[in-house]
Design an enzyme around this catalytic site. Structure first.
Site, short mmCIF file in Angstrom:
data_model
loop_
_atom_site.label_atom_id
_atom_site.label_comp_id
_atom_site.label_asym_id
_atom_site.label_seq_id
_atom_site.Cartn_x
_atom_site.Cartn_y
_atom_site.Cartn_z
N GLY A 48 0.84 -1.18 0.11
CA GLY A 48 -0.24 0.09 -0.04
C GLY A 48 0.98 1.34 0.07
N ASN A 52 3.85 2.33 2.86
CA ASN A 52 5.29 2.61 2.32
C ASN A 52 5.98 3.90 2.57
OD1 ASN A 52 4.99 -0.07 1.43
ND2 ASN A 52 4.79 0.48 -0.69
N GLN A 168 -0.95 6.02 -9.77
CA GLN A 168 -1.67 5.09 -10.76
C GLN A 168 -2.99 5.58 -10.74
OE1 GLN A 168 -0.12 4.04 -7.66
NE2 GLN A 168 -1.21 2.28 -6.69
N GLN A 169 -3.76 6.19 -9.98
CA GLN A 169 -5.16 6.80 -10.23
C GLN A 169 -5.17 7.81 -11.21
OE1 GLN A 169 -7.07 4.68 -9.14
NE2 GLN A 169 -7.62 4.70 -6.83
N ASN A 191 5.36 10.65 -11.76
CA ASN A 191 6.31 10.22 -12.76
C ASN A 191 6.45 10.75 -14.06
OD1 ASN A 191 4.84 8.36 -14.18
ND2 ASN A 191 5.31 6.75 -12.63
N ASP A 252 7.28 5.43 -3.46
CA ASP A 252 6.98 5.58 -2.15
C ASP A 252 8.00 6.12 -1.23
OD1 ASP A 252 4.28 5.07 -3.08
OD2 ASP A 252 4.51 2.83 -2.52
#
Length: 311
Positions: A48, A52, A168-169, A191, A252
């Site tokens: 998660g 992290n 990633q969302q 990123n 993270d």
């Protein structure tokens, strides 16, 4: 400095299949697939984004508060995080659900078949910053999309400095949602691939993002990161790893190091350098929470690449 980390809490179930998935798909029957793969191994890891990030912050001497939702199976994970120095008092356990879980099988050619169970993460919107006292920095990392938007709105209303980290969302959220998260953020971080998704969905280029937020940081893997604050643009190189073991959780860890810098009011360039050193430690270990070091060991590695760290 009071720092709150929001985002997903999850378990990762990683399995290895000794053959090739592609050998078991029949082209003439792709309209009706029913397959089961017997795997050789399974590894369950604590994961998660939020834990992290919080774990790395704790390694760096902070006592971050984790604000997220988890399931009825979170007890052992909670004890482990508390022992690592993470405050889990703001984590709400949902009694009738399991913690979000990622199930992934990998074959010998590194092809993957995966499923993600949202579980208790879907309840993240039930938490609110309006009930949290003494909050100076917040990171809004990947989580239930509705909850992420809610947290950004609350931080703006309450005057809390926040980092918008859609991760990633970016693939799930609409342009309007991404734009709403950017507005008023102290820092936007993503990123290079995610930034291109943001640009395509929102129509906002680098200058436009910086005009709406305090700073923009774009990580670029082995090429380090670039950051913008106003007209100032800087580039920070990655720290070469001693060995490459697993990229899981590297981003993270970078965010944990960055937050350490922001929480202690260092210059943005120094904060990014802290992030790159933290990221390299994660890259050298399996998973996002298996690396460990003392603050003095971290300072020495920082000094090797960037010179002595003040303070």
């Amino acid at each position: 400095m009071s720092t709150i980390v929001t985002g997903s809490i999850a378990f990762d179930y990683l399995m290895s299949f000794p053959g090739k998935f592609t050998e078991h798909f029949l082209p003439e029957h792709m309209n009706r697939v029913s397959l089961s793969f017997l795997v050789d191994s399974m590894d369950k890891r604590r994961g998660g984004c939020a834990p992290n990030i919080a774990y790395t912050l704790a390694l760096l001497g902070e006592r971050p508060r984790l604000m997220a939702t988890a399931g009825q199976d979170f007890d052992d994970y909670r004890r482990w995080l508390e022992a690592a120095g993470v405050d889990t008092s703001l984590v709400r356990q949902v009694p009738d659900k399991f913690t979000a879980s990622f199930f992934c099988s990998t074959d010998v050619e590194n092809n993957q078949i995966a499923s993600f169970y949202t579980g208790a993460m879907a309840n993240a919107g039930e938490l609110s910053f309006r009930t949290v006292a003494d909050c100076e920095w917040v990171i809004i990392s990947p989580n239930d999309p509705g909850a992420m938007i809610q947290y950004a709105e609350e931080c703006r209303a309450l005057g809390i400095r926040f980092i918008w980290d859609p991760g990633q969302q970016c693939a799930r959220m609409s342009g309007d949602e991404l734009r709403d998260g950017i507005e008023g953020a102290a820092v936007v971080i993503c990123n290079d691939y995610e930034f291109e998704l943001i640009r395509q969905k929102t129509g906002l280029y680098e200058d436009a993002v910086v005009a709406r937020a305090g700073a923009l940081i774009v990580t670029r893997g082995e090429h380090g990161c670039v950051a913008r604050r106003g007209d100032r643009r800087l580039s920070v190189p990655a720290v070469p790893p001693r060995t490459i073991v697993d990229p899981t959780g590297v981003g993270d860890a970078f965010r944990g190091g960055l937050l350490k810098g922001l929480a202690t009011n260092v210059d943005l360039e120094v904060a990014c350098r802290l992030g790159t050193v933290a990221a390299t430690y994660a890259l050298e270990h399996l998973g996002g929470q298996s690396h460990a070091y003392t603050w003095e060991e971290f300072r020495l590695r920082y000094a090797t690449h960037f010179g002595n760290l003040a303070g």
